[in-house]
Write a protein that holds these residues in place. Structure first.
Motif: not given
Length: 165
Positions: A87, A89-95
């Protein structure tokens, strides 16, 4: 009835994925299945292999024959050699990471910035005397070029002789 455990192809052209299904050996490859017991996505990195081993064992004990591909997949699952996809990083973390790399804080980006409204240019132009004169000159030049074009067309057109004489 001869029952087989085989792959049912799905997906788009050049992007296949398969379902591991139990079906009658006489049905079409993508026909109606008796039961779906797993899935196989070969295009992912690493390949996704999920098979319900309880149901696979049930069907194998009742005489279902696996195809070569399904037998290999079942062997991989039994040995535990199936690699799982990590898994990310989530989309928010990447942003948030991208914003931090750009040098801005996430608190500044939480609320959208309002856009500036453009001035009404036509009213501003009409009020300025220099603009009014420029607009009048442009209109006058356009009218004179149209009139000259009409005169040129009339001058080029030869007058036809009278048909009655």
């Amino acid at each position: 009835m001869a029952v087989k455990i085989r792959l049912k192809r799905m997906g788009k052209i050049r992007a296949p994925f398969y379902r591991v299904v139990v079906m009658d050996s006489r049905t079409k490859r993508d026909g109606r299945a008796i039961e779906e017991i797993g899935k196989y996505h070969p295009t992912e990195e690493p390949s996704l292999i999920e098979i319900d081993m309880e149901r696979a064992d049930y069907w194998l004990t009742n005489g279902a024959q696996p195809t070569e591909a399904v037998a290999a997949l079942i062997k991989l699952v039994r040995e535990g050699n199936v690699k799982t996809k990590q898994q990310g990083p989530s989309k928010k973390e990447r942003y948030e990471a991208a914003v931090a790399a750009a040098g801005k804080s996430t608190a500044d980006t939480s609320a959208p910035t309002p856009r500036k409204k453009a001035e009404k240019r036509t009213e501003a132009r009409a009020e300025d005397p220099a603009n009014v004169a420029a607009i009048e000159d442009a209109v006058e030049a356009q009218v004179t070029t149209e009139l000259e074009a009409e005169r040129d067309i009339k001058a080029e057109k030869p007058e036809s002789p009278s048909e009655g004489s």
